[in-house]
Motif scaffolding. Sequence first.
Motif, PDB file in Angstrom:
ATOM      1  N   ASP B 337       0.828  -1.215   0.000  1.00  0.00           N
ATOM      2  CA  ASP B 337       0.000   0.000   0.000  1.00  0.00           C
ATOM      3  C   ASP B 337       0.854   1.254   0.000  1.00  0.00           C
ATOM      4  O   ASP B 337       0.512   2.256  -0.622  1.00  0.00           O
ATOM      5  N   GLN B 338       1.964   1.203   0.742  1.00  0.00           N
ATOM      6  CA  GLN B 338       2.824   2.377   0.813  1.00  0.00           C
ATOM      7  C   GLN B 338       3.447   2.670  -0.553  1.00  0.00           C
ATOM      8  O   GLN B 338       3.559   3.822  -0.955  1.00  0.00           O
ATOM      9  N   ILE B 339       3.820   1.616  -1.274  1.00  0.00           N
ATOM     10  CA  ILE B 339       4.361   1.831  -2.623  1.00  0.00           C
ATOM     11  C   ILE B 339       3.276   2.464  -3.507  1.00  0.00           C
ATOM     12  O   ILE B 339       3.546   3.389  -4.272  1.00  0.00           O
ATOM     13  N   ASP B 340       2.048   1.974  -3.363  1.00  0.00           N
ATOM     14  CA  ASP B 340       0.948   2.579  -4.124  1.00  0.00           C
ATOM     15  C   ASP B 340       0.773   4.049  -3.763  1.00  0.00           C
ATOM     16  O   ASP B 340       0.484   4.884  -4.625  1.00  0.00           O
ATOM     17  N   LEU B 341       0.949   4.344  -2.484  1.00  0.00           N
ATOM     18  CA  LEU B 341       0.820   5.720  -2.022  1.00  0.00           C
ATOM     19  C   LEU B 341       1.886   6.603  -2.669  1.00  0.00           C
ATOM     20  O   LEU B 341       1.597   7.726  -3.101  1.00  0.00           O
ATOM     21  N   VAL B 342       3.108   6.083  -2.754  1.00  0.00           N
ATOM     22  CA  VAL B 342       4.188   6.828  -3.405  1.00  0.00           C
ATOM     23  C   VAL B 342       3.828   7.044  -4.872  1.00  0.00           C
ATOM     24  O   VAL B 342       3.938   8.153  -5.401  1.00  0.00           O
ATOM     25  N   VAL B 364       6.333  18.083  -3.963  1.00  0.00           N
ATOM     26  CA  VAL B 364       7.455  17.133  -4.013  1.00  0.00           C
ATOM     27  C   VAL B 364       7.807  16.673  -2.606  1.00  0.00           C
ATOM     28  O   VAL B 364       8.139  15.510  -2.382  1.00  0.00           O
ATOM     29  N   LEU B 365       7.681  17.597  -1.659  1.00  0.00           N
ATOM     30  CA  LEU B 365       7.955  17.268  -0.265  1.00  0.00           C
ATOM     31  C   LEU B 365       6.987  16.191   0.231  1.00  0.00           C
ATOM     32  O   LEU B 365       7.378  15.273   0.952  1.00  0.00           O
ATOM     33  N   ASP B 366       5.725  16.290  -0.185  1.00  0.00           N
ATOM     34  CA  ASP B 366       4.742  15.257   0.175  1.00  0.00           C
ATOM     35  C   ASP B 366       5.154  13.901  -0.385  1.00  0.00           C
ATOM     36  O   ASP B 366       5.090  12.884   0.308  1.00  0.00           O
ATOM     37  N   MET B 371       7.769   8.464   0.410  1.00  0.00           N
ATOM     38  CA  MET B 371       8.936   7.622   0.113  1.00  0.00           C
ATOM     39  C   MET B 371       9.736   7.353   1.376  1.00  0.00           C
ATOM     40  O   MET B 371      10.235   6.252   1.600  1.00  0.00           O
ATOM     41  N   GLN B 372       9.854   8.374   2.209  1.00  0.00           N
ATOM     42  CA  GLN B 372      10.612   8.254   3.452  1.00  0.00           C
ATOM     43  C   GLN B 372       9.968   7.226   4.371  1.00  0.00           C
ATOM     44  O   GLN B 372      10.633   6.423   4.996  1.00  0.00           O
ATOM     45  N   GLN B 373       8.638   7.238   4.422  1.00  0.00           N
ATOM     46  CA  GLN B 373       7.925   6.321   5.311  1.00  0.00           C
ATOM     47  C   GLN B 373       8.185   4.859   4.940  1.00  0.00           C
ATOM     48  O   GLN B 373       8.152   3.965   5.782  1.00  0.00           O
ATOM     49  N   LEU B 374       8.447   4.641   3.660  1.00  0.00           N
ATOM     50  CA  LEU B 374       8.703   3.277   3.204  1.00  0.00           C
ATOM     51  C   LEU B 374      10.032   2.739   3.735  1.00  0.00           C
ATOM     52  O   LEU B 374      10.206   1.529   3.861  1.00  0.00           O
ATOM     53  N   MET B 378      10.603  -1.037   5.267  1.00  0.00           N
ATOM     54  CA  MET B 378      11.457  -2.043   4.642  1.00  0.00           C
ATOM     55  C   MET B 378      12.663  -2.379   5.515  1.00  0.00           C
ATOM     56  O   MET B 378      12.986  -3.521   5.762  1.00  0.00           O
ATOM     57  N   LYS B 379      13.331  -1.322   5.972  1.00  0.00           N
ATOM     58  CA  LYS B 379      14.608  -1.510   6.643  1.00  0.00           C
ATOM     59  C   LYS B 379      14.445  -2.027   8.069  1.00  0.00           C
ATOM     60  O   LYS B 379      15.305  -2.739   8.583  1.00  0.00           O
ATOM     61  N   VAL B 380      13.347  -1.679   8.715  1.00  0.00           N
ATOM     62  CA  VAL B 380      13.127  -2.124  10.090  1.00  0.00           C
ATOM     63  C   VAL B 380      12.178  -3.322  10.107  1.00  0.00           C
ATOM     64  O   VAL B 380      12.548  -4.416  10.516  1.00  0.00           O
ATOM     65  N   ASP B 381      10.951  -3.091   9.609  1.00  0.00           N
ATOM     66  CA  ASP B 381       9.930  -4.126   9.759  1.00  0.00           C
ATOM     67  C   ASP B 381      10.210  -5.348   8.898  1.00  0.00           C
ATOM     68  O   ASP B 381      10.125  -6.473   9.364  1.00  0.00           O
TER      69      ASP B 381
END
Lengths: 463, 398
Positions: B337-342, B364-366, B371-374, B378-381
């Motif tokens: 879903d997050q990729i879809d959001l990006v 662009v900041l949005d 992208m940052q939230q992803l 990925m890296k933690v979860d």
Amino acid sequence: MMEIRKWLSKQVFSEESIAPLVVFRILFGSMMLLSTLRFMLKGWVTDLYITPTYFFTYSGFDWVKPFDEFGMFIVFGAILISCLFITIGLFYRFSALIFFIAFTYIELLDKTNYLNHYYFISLVAFLMMFLPANKRCSLDLYFGFTDKKNKVARWTINIIKFQLAVVYIFAGISKLNYEWLIEAQPLINWLKHQTDLPLIGALMKYEFTAFLFSWGGALFDLLIVFILLNKRFRIYGYVMVILFHGLTAVMFPIGVFPYVMIVSTLIFFSTSFHEKTITAIESRMPIKPKKHSLVSAGIKNIKPKPYIGILLSLYIFIQLLVPLRYIMYPGKLFWTEQGYRFSWRVMLIEKVGYAQFYIHEDGGTGKKLINNRQYLTPQQEKMMSTQPDMILQYAHHLRDEYSNKTFIEKNGKQIHLVIPKVTAEIYVSLFNKGSRLFIDPDENLSSLNRGVGHKKWIRKYEN
Amino acid sequence: MGANQNVTMLSLRIQKVFFFAIILFLSFSCRKKGCMDPNATNFDSDAEVADNTTCLYVDFQRSEMLANICDNYIIPAYADFNEKTTILNVAATTFSSDPTDTKFQLLKDAWKIALLSWQQVSFIDFGPAEFIILKNQVNIYPTNVSLISENISLGVYDLGNSSNNDAKGFQALDYLLHMPGLNEQEQVAYFIGEDNALTYLVELTNDLKNNAQYVVNEWEVYKSTFRSNNGSNAVGSSVSNLVNGLCSYYETYIRKGKIGLPLGAFNQFTQEIDPTLVECYYHQESLPFISTALEGMKKYINGVSFNGNTNGLGLDDYMDYVGATQNSSSLSTVISDQIDLVLGSLGELNDPLSNELAVNESGVLDTYGTMQQLVPYMKVDMTSALGVLITYQDNDGD
């Protein structure tokens, strides 16, 4: 009351064969020798003590600093030699002293590398300095540096047993929590990656297996010492020790720890077992000890020395108290990790973090995102991201790096920092329940003091 | 009498309670029970009461996941990249032997298609791609215009030397094919007049083609290593390589490289935008490349085949198998879903991105925010769920 006193006095001052202590010395020394060699061969001296530019020191031990590459290899060389000398019993007391100092020095350099078993080794090394483990089967005896003794006061052996009991029982107590027992965390996740194990791999996909391992592990830790103390069940207990630690060695990257425990727990075996062992060694020694060293001390009753009783009580008291200090902190222990180290919490949590630090412009809106890899090794970054005391230390390091400096931006703007504000946006996942904000992202870490007080800026754990 | 009455009252009360219990039981029974986990194979969309103990899941096999990702994504995606760079090379050769406007247009089209193909393999950042640090040879930006000009005017250069990495690849071609201030005819005229430039153009496409060919050939050999290195998720295992490559590539080259750097998120204290840092700065079109990279990443994570949309075993199934969650939703869904959001957020932006940064920085900041939230997802979860260490440092734990 009298009964207890009598029993205690017997455990401390009555005479017992020196054999278990001598066997322990030889095994411990050779284990440490192998473990240090392994450490060096893996290149970890360079990775952990030469490459990093910053070290996470322990409060109160900030003065402990690494030497340069040459110096560090001298220290490791000293550890190797002292381990060898402990094993063969040459200059034993001095070697034990050197080993304790050098090993503990290494461990104090950077808490990134904290492992419970390193702490265990430091403690045992400390105890070894006071134990007459070279009175048989040693080169000291051969050269006549010391007298032969067949009997020693019981406390010298019992204190090692006590130390092992502390490790197991506190490890067991720390498993008595909701996640471990009711959710089988973190094993429920970890085991699922182990389906390729030979023989038992097929069992790993079942959640039942995780529960079996969790409960079994907790019971093992809680009970194994009592089983080993029992003459009749000892041998079964030791089979369990081998199975348990063997299994953990296969499944998890925990280095030499399982083997250290398998070897150390032999001390619970009967004196006759150890007598046979050292008699076998002695009979195979090519040269017999010189005559004059064969004088047996032969005192029947060791005179109780009150100061030994006091010092032992003090040591035992500290050992029992330190793992319990977490009780004084509010909040969830696994989340805040306040009072977590030095408490025998082994393989208890699955925790991963991701930290972004910002340096703020004095009085302005500008903030600079820090590239952690510029200051920390991957391993340091990983450990720092989930441990609040390290987060604070790193923030202070960044503060110091940026204090009283002027930076010229790409657009020509000059930014002067006196003591900059440092904040961090950190996401942490505990037991795979989803990453969430770990600390207050607006807290100015730069102005907070280190210390043992409760860290209010850690956010409450939300399940 | 009184005692008797009490007994009757009591039994009446028991009857009442019993009756109520039956009603309650029946009312629940009437509502359809079933598995309500959408990731289960027996997901029951009609179910009203969650009885997730009945859920059945695909019997996950790590080896099968690796086989699926390898055979159905990596191999065909690299084959496509190889094919598209070969076509690009042919288009460049054709143009060099007969520099016309039409052939120039064809060359530019081939360049774009090949670059889109690259986006879909870029995050396979381990194995053969890592042996030759493919990403640095193929798509470094900003491209080094002065080094390009120097190479062209000298006519002597070694593209195999890493010092030329920022003067070759797709972004050097971006500059050569879209020279600022020149219209199409002037561009063609420039190449006709500059033999060295024409040669350089062909050499660049040759280099791309050779690198693509190398990776395809290496994967033929590496394939069996990749599939068989499935004993664990420890450092050096295939799962670890795949996940580490993916996470670090996304974090550094997609989130940071494609949006973060031009946006100024890493630009010291002022965090001022720098539009010259966008991908394909001269082509004045960046967004399709970012979207394609993310779409490819989504397929790769979810075990979807490169050609067609067959959903096989992927990292998503692995996350489901270990029951990873994020805020009580399944982690695989959260990441997808997050990729879809990006992607949705990227859809709100307009090319040229370099211009959008100036006129719609907040937009662009949005996008950057999504992208940052992803990154932690990925890296933690994901890494935590899969038992993969995000580190290349070997160490003991306890």
